[in-house]
Each structure stands twice: as structure tokens, then as C-alpha cells.
Motif scaffolding. Structure first.
Motif, PDB file in Angstrom:
ATOM      1  N   LYS A 114     -69.967  38.988 -11.127  1.00  0.00           N
ATOM      2  CA  LYS A 114     -70.149  38.128  -9.907  1.00  0.00           C
ATOM      3  C   LYS A 114     -69.880  38.700  -8.466  1.00  0.00           C
ATOM      4  O   LYS A 114     -70.739  38.496  -7.545  1.00  0.00           O
ATOM      5  N   SER A 115     -68.547  39.138  -8.565  1.00  0.00           N
ATOM      6  CA  SER A 115     -68.033  39.409  -7.075  1.00  0.00           C
ATOM      7  C   SER A 115     -67.190  40.832  -7.403  1.00  0.00           C
ATOM      8  O   SER A 115     -66.547  40.991  -8.431  1.00  0.00           O
ATOM      9  N   LYS A 172     -61.321  31.067  -3.294  1.00  0.00           N
ATOM     10  CA  LYS A 172     -62.729  31.131  -3.919  1.00  0.00           C
ATOM     11  C   LYS A 172     -63.633  30.047  -3.113  1.00  0.00           C
ATOM     12  O   LYS A 172     -63.162  28.821  -3.046  1.00  0.00           O
ATOM     13  N   GLN A 199     -67.506  28.929  -3.632  1.00  0.00           N
ATOM     14  CA  GLN A 199     -68.739  29.145  -4.050  1.00  0.00           C
ATOM     15  C   GLN A 199     -68.413  30.462  -4.927  1.00  0.00           C
ATOM     16  O   GLN A 199     -67.792  30.401  -5.927  1.00  0.00           O
ATOM     17  N   ASP A 200     -69.293  31.647  -4.627  1.00  0.00           N
ATOM     18  CA  ASP A 200     -69.103  32.674  -5.365  1.00  0.00           C
ATOM     19  C   ASP A 200     -68.476  33.727  -4.659  1.00  0.00           C
ATOM     20  O   ASP A 200     -68.240  34.779  -5.305  1.00  0.00           O
TER      21      ASP A 200
END
Lengths: 257, 136
Positions: free
Chosen positions: A53-54, A90, A92-93
Motif C-alpha cells: 500500500k505504501s 498515518k 488515510q493511506d
């Protein structure tokens, strides 16, 4: 015992490098990994697949050795061979660096940041986290600096060894993880294997005996550095290795005949 | 115990010996073999799986300086890790009696984390590279 630990997925989390550590967030939906490529990756499930995701790549100049989530799940701390710790927030993403500190790690039961061994400056940093309310996290960051060593509160508990498991591992054990949901104990070993132990049901709690309930000899192609049980899904185990890969496993206690 | 020709591990042992003999000493313009820091018999090999060997090296540093001993240990590990053509696990020790703090040194040179951190130190890394790089 065969098939009690089965492979769900294998991911090249930190290619051409080594993956040192994994940490599940408190909700059990995100997994943070970190490694010799100086990056942290956040993984989440999309359908049946684990996807990245990141990538948190700009925080450290050297290997990232460990990561840890704050109890509320909004913050991630990372510790590196560059002698700093970053606190990431953090939203959201996305994750952004909020703070960079020297020689600090999490101590999750008491929500206090303490110094690791060998701190060069003999300083200790304390941060208090309120796990009940996320908004309190932002204001409570980094309360106190004090001199000369690690902060201790209360009398030292005394510990007694009640059981030793020997003869199972053939090389250094790099990590142990106790599952809070099932009581299963997982080990990460330098012989590339993952093993699971469980307390014998009728053993004396003062002198327990443990049985080996799963053994995957070639869990990875190199040393297994870390094993981490998912905090919400019983039997879901993540592992990572010097070969840069991460693996997900399903553990099912074998039936007793 | 050194496996003989034809025994499994013989080729593995020979590979290891060939790799370490040309490593240069960090201080002197000689190889570790020339200085007798490593010898034929300092390499021990055990088969631990299919095509996988445990390689054990016992070296004798020329002078009893801790930092030099750990540096030699580091050079041995880095070159073997990079050059051994088979799957392996590596243990490196100072030969018994060669140093007063050998237990501490042995712990350090076999500590994976310390080794990794050391190789991210640009000064140490430079020294190691110079010791392990084969001349053209």
C-alpha cells in the motif's frame, strides 16, 4: 504435524536485500515490513492478495532494523542503523515523518518509549500514549528527556525459568512470538525453519511442557528473522527472511489422535 | 575434519580455502595465507542439507588487537558470503587460545546484526573492500 502450518503466500518484500522485521497494526489489517534496502513497506489485503500500500523510503540513511505501531494504530516508529528513530503519522493511506529521534524504541505494554542497549548519549526519551483516544496521541508525543539510562518504575519483577525447549533448533533463534489468541508459540530460526510449539493441555502450569506442533524446514531460503501473529485472525502468521521475502502462513493445531 | 577428495564437502572446503587465502591483511601488504592467519586446516565443512554446507573457519590473528581480529573476521565473512558458489551457513572463530577476549570477539564476528551495521559504516566498508577485492 504435517500441514499444520501451510503457506498462504510468498512475497518479495525487500528484493535484493534482507527483510529484518514485521509488525501487524493493532487492527490486524496492515503489516509493516522493514529491511536492508532502507525502506518500510505497508502491506494490506486486496481480495486474496497481499499488496504493497505504501513505501516509506525517505526516513533513514541505513538499514531499518525494527518497526512498531502505536497502540492506537495511527503512528509507526522505525529504528535504524543510522542511529535514529522516525515516528511516522498515518493519514488515510499515506505516511509522513513527524519526528526523528536518536536511540529510541517502543515499549508497548506501558506505552513508553525507552532507549535500546548501547545508547551513546545516555539519554532516555519517554512518550506517553493514550490508546483510548487517537486525538490524544498527537499532543502527548515526547513528554520527557532524562539523563542516565533507562526509565524504570516500580520494583523489578523476579523471573524464574519454568521450561526450556532444547534440541529442536539447529541454529540461532532470531525471534519468538506468542499468539495472544491461541497461545501458540512460533520461532524464527537461522536454519531457515519456522516451528510452532503449544503447551501440553494437561501440563502443570508451574512446570509446563510444550510440544512441537508444526515444523517447516525450508520456510525460507535463508535465515528467518521475524515471525508475527496477526492480532485478530487466529492462526495467521507472517514471517520474513534474509532472502528479502515475506511469507504468510495458516496454522491449524493438529488433531490429537 | 577435512573431507578427502571424492567425499562430499571436499569441493566445498576447497572453494572456501581458495576464497580466503587471497584476502589481504588490513594492515600489512600480505595475504592472510602468507601471514598464516589462515591455513589449509583452518577450514572445516559439514553437509547440513542437500547441496548445503556449514563452513567453519578458525583463524589466528597476527597481533592480539581486538579491532584487527574483528576486522579480519569481517573480511572473511564478507568474501565467503559473496563468493561461495553453494548454499551455506558460516561460522567464523578465532582459533582457541589465540586471544584473551576470544569469546567476545567470536560473539561479535558471528553477530549478524553487527556485521550488517559494520558494513554500512563507510570507513569500515572501504577497508573490507580493499582487503577482499581480487587484484585485476
Amino acid at each position: 504435524m504435517k500441514d499444520s502450518l501451510s503457506l498462504l503466500a510468498r512475497i518479495p518484500a525487500h528484493p535484493d536485500s534482507r527483510c529484518w522485521f514485521l509488525a501487524w497494526d493493532p487492527s490486524g489489517t496492515l503489516l509493516a515490513s522493514c529491511g536492508g534496502d532502507r525502506s518500510i513497506r505497508i502491506w494490506g489485503k486486496e481480495g486474496d492478495d497481499w499488496v504493497c500500500k505504501s513505501v516509506l523510503g525517505e526516513g533513514h540513511q541505513r538499514t531499518i532494523r525494527k518497526v512498531a505501531w502505536s497502540p492506537c494504530g495511527s503512528y509507526l516508529a522505525s529504528a535504524s542503523f543510522d542511529a535514529t528513530t522516525c515516528i511516522w503519522k498515518k493519514s488515510q493511506d499515506e505516511f509522513e515523518v513527524r519526528l526523528s529521534l536518536q536511540s529510541v524504541t517502543w515499549s508497548s505494554p506501558s506505552h513508553i518509549l525507552t532507549c535500546p542497549r548501547g545508547s551513546q548519549q545516555n539519554k532516555c526519551c519517554s512518550g506517553l500514549w493514550d490508546s483510548a483516544a487517537c486525538s490524544a496521541c498527537r499532543t502527548a508525543l515526547i513528554a520527557v528527556w532524562c539523563i542516565a539510562g533507562v526509565v524504570c518504575s516500580g520494583a523489578d519483577p523476579s523471573w524464574k525459568c519454568i521450561c526450556t525447549l532444547s534440541g529442536f533448533h539447529t541454529r540461532t533463534i532470531y525471534d519468538v512470538a506468542w499468539c495472544r489468541l491461541t497461545g501458540a508459540l512460533a520461532t524464527a530460526c537461522g536454519d531457515d525453519a519456522i516451528r510452532i510449539f503449544e503447551e501440553e493441555p494437561l501440563s502443570n502450569p508451574q512446570q509446563p511442557t510444550f510440544a512441537l506442533t508444526a515444523h517447516v524446514p525450508r520456510a525460507h531460503s535463508q535465515d528467518v528473522n521475524c515471525v508475527a501473529w496477526n492480532p485478530k485472525e487466529p492462526g495467521l502468521l507472517a514471517s520474513c527472511s534474509d532472502d528479502g521475502e515475506m511469507a504468510f502462513w495458516k496454522y491449524q493445531r493438529p488433531e490429537v489422535c | 575434519r577435512v573431507p578427502c577428495a571424492g567425499e562430499p564437502g571436499h569441493g566445498a572446503g576447497q572453494s572456501a580455502r581458495d576464497i580466503i587465502r587471497t584476502i589481504r591483511d588490513p594492515e600489512k601488504p600480505n595475504t592472510l595465507e602468507e601471514l598464516e592467519v589462515v591455513t589449509e586446516s583452518c577450514v572445516e565443512v559439514h553437509e547440513i542439507g542437500e547441496d548445503e554446507y556449514l563452513v567453519i573457519i578458525r583463524f589466528t590473528p597476527t597481533v592480539p588487537h581486538c579491532s584487527l581480529a574483528t576486522l579480519i573476521g569481517l573480511c572473511l565473512r564478507i568474501k565467503l558470503q559473496r563468493c561461495l558458489p553453494f548454499k551455506h551457513k558460516l561460522e567464523i572463530y578465532i582459533s582457541e587460545g589465540a586471544h584473551s577476549t576470544e569469546e567476545d570477539i567470536n560473539k561479535q564476528i558471528n553477530d549478524k546484526e553487527r556485521v550488517a551495521a559494520a558494513m554500512e559504516n563507510p570507513n569500515l566498508r572501504e577497508i573490507v573492500e580493499q582487503c577482499v577485492t581480487e587484484p585485476d
